[in-house]
Design an enzyme around this catalytic site. Structure first.
Site: not given
Ligand code: IMP
Length: 191
Positions: A7, A12, A68-69, A148, A150, A176-177
């Site tokens: 990352t 993070k 990835d989220t 942040f 959504y 989730h994370r």
């Molecule tokens: P990333 O894989 O952690 O970069 O997440 C990808 C995208 O998912 C982010 O740019 C947000 O739009 C959304 N996202 C991920 N985690 C969260 C969260 O905890 N709350 C709200 N949106 C999230």
């Protein structure tokens, strides 16, 4: 053991560093002097997490994990999912992302959704996956100013506040994370 968290996001990295058990020397992409974007060309969260971790594993010969989220909305067949960051356009603007989701859900009664985090760990030539899910629903308009992405339109199941109304400590207890990274932590502790 040396371990890289793939990352460039400093916040993070700091958050996750606290979880990693003693005995691991954790570094990030900046420590490796890598400043480019990692490849993320897959159509699933698993695929993207895996691609990022494997890229670092192959190019730097070091054990590595990446996450990835995505926000998966039932009535939208799992969208925005892997496209969550850029759903409203290339600018990655959270306001535009939220607007698009709310527009697509106009008049739809089923508001069920989940955040899902997938971690891929490449360790000594084997891959391991860890997943964290938090279920909830998408509300009709934004509430709250924290968090942040959504967060302002997502209320986790069993709660009456949106993620954006929770402080970081509250959100981190159920997110989730947190679930996914705690699974990684347990795995590393038991290696
Ligand atoms: P990333 O894989 O952690 O970069 O997440 C990808 C995208 O998912 C982010 O740019 C947000 O739009 C959304 N996202 C991920 N985690 C969260 C969260 O905890 N709350 C709200 N949106 C999230």
């Amino acid at each position: 053991m040396k371990l890289v968290f793939a990352t460039q996001n400093k916040n993070k990295f700091i958050e996750i560093s606290k979880l990693i058990p003693k005995g691991y020397e954790l570094s990030n992409l900046l420590d490796l002097n890598f400043h480019e974007e990692l490849p993320e060309n897959q159509l699933t969260l698993e695929g993207n997490a895996s691609e990022k971790a494997k890229f670092v594993y192959d190019n730097f010969s070091v054990n590595c994990f990446a996450d990835d989220t995505g926000l998966e909305i039932e009535a939208l067949n799992g969208r925005p999912g892997v496209f969550s960051a850029r759903y409203g356009g290339e600018s990655k603007n959270p306001e535009l992302n939220i607007l698009k989701v709310l527009n697509e859900l106009k008049g739809i009664a089923n508001r069920n959704a989940q955040f899902r985090t997938v971690i891929s760990l490449w360790l000594n030539d084997k891959e391991y996956f860890f997943e964290g899910i938090v279920k909830g629903e998408i509300i009709k308009e934004k509430i709250g100013s924290g968090g942040f992405g959504y967060d302002p339109i997502f209320i986790p199941k069993g709660y009456s506040k949106s993620f954006a109304e929770m402080n970081l400590e509250e959100k981190n207890k159920i997110s989730h994370r947190a679930i996914a990274f705690n699974k990684l932590k347990l795995f590393l502790e038991n290696l």
